[in-house]
Scaffold this active site. Sequence first.
Site, PDB file in Angstrom:
ATOM      1  N   LYS A  50       0.809  -1.221   0.000  1.00  0.00           N
ATOM      2  CA  LYS A  50       0.000   0.000   0.000  1.00  0.00           C
ATOM      3  C   LYS A  50       0.842   1.271   0.000  1.00  0.00           C
ATOM      4  CE  LYS A  50      -4.342  -1.926   1.345  1.00  0.00           C
ATOM      5  NZ  LYS A  50      -5.611  -1.768   2.041  1.00  0.00           N
ATOM      6  N   SER A  87       1.067  -9.517   0.087  1.00  0.00           N
ATOM      7  CA  SER A  87       0.630  -8.127   0.219  1.00  0.00           C
ATOM      8  C   SER A  87       1.259  -7.371   1.384  1.00  0.00           C
ATOM      9  CB  SER A  87      -0.895  -8.069   0.315  1.00  0.00           C
ATOM     10  OG  SER A  87      -1.366  -8.917   1.346  1.00  0.00           O
TER      11      SER A  87
END
Length: 314
Positions: free
Chosen positions: A53, A303
């Site tokens: 992110k 992730s």
Amino acid sequence: MAELNGDQIPLCYEKIAPYIHRTPVLTSRLINEITGAEVYFKCENFQRMGAYKMRGATHALLCLSEQERSRGVVTHSSGNFAQALALAAKSLGVKAHIVMPTTAPEVKKKGVVEYGGIIYECEPTLYARNAKAEEIQSRTGAAFLHPSNDPDVILGQGTAAYELLQDQPDLDCILTPVGGGGLIAGTALAADFMNPSVEVLGTEPFAVDDAYRSLISGRIEGNETTDTIADGLKTQLGSNTFPVIRKYVKKIIRVEEEEIVEAMRLIWERMKIIVEPSSAVALAGLYRDRADFKGKKVGIIISGGNVDLGHLPF
């Protein structure tokens, strides 16, 4: 903004490259044997602040005008985007207001504070998150950046797959976890640009299978519960992520909670790297449907690796 396209990703990558890490791609002989596939893990757990992110947060901030940045930014997030925006904002000298649910993992709250973000706690509902973010926005003039649905965030998230396909251009498919859809939408755009024959597949827990149901119904579905260990996947698809997913993603694989824990444990034990439960969902999906991937070259985007070590599931 015009329709999102993969050909926007190289320029996005050029912008954010000075602010992010190019993360490694790792393999495991044992995991290849267990799954029957040749698996390439794109390790975004080694990204700055510990998750992919950072890419989208940095790109979204860089796309704001100097005047907009001077008024600060606000977002709502249970953890990784909160940390990413706080760190990206710190790197660019921008004030970051972060709305977090009271149930957010302590390790992620701590990260936000350490990166200079200002935390505002709210009840763990979408309504409460939005209401608090809107109140801060109207009071401060800060620009709102959605953690997954913002077009500039989506393009930034796609740079992880962009790097992966530079390193491994002949992959048959890429698996990602699905929460708000920013990662899988960005991955699909990058794959379409780099090599359209690469299939992009989503993975999510049965407990929060809104993406699976959305693909079937053709509209954005919600979740009745959020009872999953994969805390990063409790959000739902958005108006910008869903059209990209509908266009490029043919399948979402659902997994049970025990399969997530088993996959997480396997990565920790065999690859010696720390991954969070949401990251392990992709390997769990590969293992569950391993017959479909036999003999294929499979990319998996790990992730993130922001785990509360005091509350491990094993």
